[in-house]
Design a protein around this motif. Structure first.
Motif, PDB file in Angstrom:
ATOM      1  N   TRP A  32       0.835  -1.209   0.000  1.00  0.00           N
ATOM      2  CA  TRP A  32       0.000   0.000   0.000  1.00  0.00           C
ATOM      3  C   TRP A  32       0.867   1.257   0.000  1.00  0.00           C
ATOM      4  O   TRP A  32       0.544   2.236  -0.684  1.00  0.00           O
ATOM      5  CB  TRP A  32      -0.923  -0.010   1.205  1.00  0.00           C
ATOM      6  CG  TRP A  32      -1.795   1.215   1.293  1.00  0.00           C
ATOM      7  CD1 TRP A  32      -1.663   2.281   2.126  1.00  0.00           C
ATOM      8  CD2 TRP A  32      -2.935   1.484   0.483  1.00  0.00           C
ATOM      9  NE1 TRP A  32      -2.635   3.215   1.891  1.00  0.00           N
ATOM     10  CE2 TRP A  32      -3.441   2.747   0.881  1.00  0.00           C
ATOM     11  CE3 TRP A  32      -3.584   0.793  -0.541  1.00  0.00           C
ATOM     12  CZ2 TRP A  32      -4.561   3.317   0.286  1.00  0.00           C
ATOM     13  CZ3 TRP A  32      -4.698   1.366  -1.139  1.00  0.00           C
ATOM     14  CH2 TRP A  32      -5.174   2.618  -0.713  1.00  0.00           C
ATOM     15  N   TRP A  33       1.970   1.229   0.754  1.00  0.00           N
ATOM     16  CA  TRP A  33       2.884   2.374   0.794  1.00  0.00           C
ATOM     17  C   TRP A  33       3.480   2.628  -0.579  1.00  0.00           C
ATOM     18  O   TRP A  33       3.586   3.788  -1.015  1.00  0.00           O
ATOM     19  CB  TRP A  33       3.978   2.120   1.820  1.00  0.00           C
ATOM     20  CG  TRP A  33       5.020   3.188   1.851  1.00  0.00           C
ATOM     21  CD1 TRP A  33       4.878   4.477   2.301  1.00  0.00           C
ATOM     22  CD2 TRP A  33       6.381   3.072   1.408  1.00  0.00           C
ATOM     23  NE1 TRP A  33       6.062   5.162   2.163  1.00  0.00           N
ATOM     24  CE2 TRP A  33       6.996   4.339   1.618  1.00  0.00           C
ATOM     25  CE3 TRP A  33       7.122   2.036   0.862  1.00  0.00           C
ATOM     26  CZ2 TRP A  33       8.334   4.567   1.287  1.00  0.00           C
ATOM     27  CZ3 TRP A  33       8.460   2.270   0.535  1.00  0.00           C
ATOM     28  CH2 TRP A  33       9.039   3.519   0.747  1.00  0.00           C
ATOM     29  N   SER A  36       0.972   4.295  -2.694  1.00  0.00           N
ATOM     30  CA  SER A  36       0.851   5.705  -2.314  1.00  0.00           C
ATOM     31  C   SER A  36       1.991   6.519  -2.907  1.00  0.00           C
ATOM     32  O   SER A  36       1.786   7.638  -3.399  1.00  0.00           O
ATOM     33  CB  SER A  36       0.840   5.845  -0.786  1.00  0.00           C
ATOM     34  OG  SER A  36      -0.255   5.155  -0.224  1.00  0.00           O
ATOM     35  N   ARG A  37       3.212   5.961  -2.862  1.00  0.00           N
ATOM     36  CA  ARG A  37       4.364   6.646  -3.450  1.00  0.00           C
ATOM     37  C   ARG A  37       4.195   6.810  -4.958  1.00  0.00           C
ATOM     38  O   ARG A  37       4.576   7.837  -5.526  1.00  0.00           O
ATOM     39  CB  ARG A  37       5.630   5.858  -3.149  1.00  0.00           C
ATOM     40  CG  ARG A  37       6.035   5.850  -1.693  1.00  0.00           C
ATOM     41  CD  ARG A  37       6.508   7.225  -1.266  1.00  0.00           C
ATOM     42  NE  ARG A  37       7.781   7.565  -1.912  1.00  0.00           N
ATOM     43  CZ  ARG A  37       8.227   8.806  -2.051  1.00  0.00           C
ATOM     44  NH1 ARG A  37       7.501   9.825  -1.627  1.00  0.00           N
ATOM     45  NH2 ARG A  37       9.392   9.029  -2.630  1.00  0.00           N
ATOM     46  N   GLY A  39       1.373   7.225  -6.504  1.00  0.00           N
ATOM     47  CA  GLY A  39       0.447   8.334  -6.682  1.00  0.00           C
ATOM     48  C   GLY A  39       1.124   9.679  -6.486  1.00  0.00           C
ATOM     49  O   GLY A  39       0.886  10.631  -7.241  1.00  0.00           O
ATOM     50  N   GLU A  40       1.999   9.755  -5.463  1.00  0.00           N
ATOM     51  CA  GLU A  40       2.722  11.001  -5.212  1.00  0.00           C
ATOM     52  C   GLU A  40       3.645  11.354  -6.378  1.00  0.00           C
ATOM     53  O   GLU A  40       3.739  12.516  -6.787  1.00  0.00           O
ATOM     54  CB  GLU A  40       3.542  10.873  -3.925  1.00  0.00           C
ATOM     55  CG  GLU A  40       2.697  10.759  -2.659  1.00  0.00           C
ATOM     56  CD  GLU A  40       3.538  10.440  -1.442  1.00  0.00           C
ATOM     57  OE1 GLU A  40       4.781  10.352  -1.583  1.00  0.00           O
ATOM     58  OE2 GLU A  40       2.967  10.271  -0.356  1.00  0.00           O
TER      59      GLU A  40
END
Length: 243
Positions: A32-33, A36-37, A39-40
């Motif tokens: 999940w992390w 998220s990265r 997406g960033e």
């Protein structure tokens, strides 16, 4: 502990079950992390592309804009090197070779406050006790990418090696500290020069693209599934009686 699942019997040791679930949770969180990265990084690339499309800023505009408006923006203009101020940013590796990034203070035309410029990479000498002596042009064209947050990591306890001589070796960019050493009220941004005949520009605003992070996310997820699969296979006791 015996569990009936899909007409199959599984026997679990309590400690083993806790360790398996903990490992699975860690791997899923890592997946999940990474998503998220990704997406960033996608948002960052989109912002950089938009800033490029807007065209390069001029030094005179910097004092009129907020930090978030100039971070990642291209800049063009003319500048004069403020001798003798040269900082050598330590532990920079390019093509497998260790060296320094050459940081100088310049007076950009139209900007009252001195600006820091990263001219690019320079190979180190055979001894850390002997610093390279970069040749800096008195005047040059600015053409690069502005970044605001460039603190980096402290690998050693002391940042700047201030022995009263220039160039000065540093471990990270600290605007306040470099202002104190130089006596200059430095503008709180660093320009990464993109073209230089004497040094090797190597800065990349996004090192790992979103695709890499998505690939890592898939790997962590599959590892989590594999952990559960191995645990279920090892604890399988056969079909439930009467089935």
């Amino acid at each position: 502990m015996r569990i009936k699942l899909a007409q199959q019997i599984f026997a679990f040791n309590t400690l083993w079950l806790c360790l398996t679930l903990t490992a699975f949770a860690i791997l899923i969180n890592l997946s999940w992390w990474q998503l998220s990265r990704a997406g960033e990084k996608t948002e960052q690339l989109q912002r950089l592309a938009q800033l490029q499309a807007n065209g390069a800023l001029q030094p005179a505009q910097l004092s009129l804009l907020a930090a978030e408006d100039i971070d990642g923006a291209p800049l063009q203009g003319e500048a004069r090197w403020l001798a003798p101020y040269i900082w050598l940013l330590d532990n920079q590796i390019v093509s497998g070779k260790v060296g320094y990034d050459v940081i100088v203070a310049v007076q950009a035309t139209g900007l009252a406050t001195p600006l820091l410029v990263n001219l690019g990479w320079l190979a180190g000498t055979s001894s850390r006790d002997l610093l390279p002596q970069p040749e800096i042009a008195e005047q040059f064209q600015l053409q690069g990418l502005l970044r605001v947050n460039v603190d980096g990591l402290m690998l050693l306890g002391q940042n700047a090696e201030d022995n009263g001589q220039w160039p000065m070796r540093i471990q990270q960019i600290d605007y306040a500290e470099l202002s104190r050493h130089s006596g200059l009220a430095l503008f709180p941004a660093l320009l990464y020069q993109q073209q230089n005949s004497k040094f090797e520009p190597h800065y990349q605003p996004v090192v790992l693209p979103p695709e890499k992070h998505r690939g890592y996310a898939l790997q962590w997820f599959l590892l989590g599934v594999a952990v559960l699969g191995v645990a279920l296979a090892a604890s399988h006791q056969g079909r439930a009686k009467g089935e």
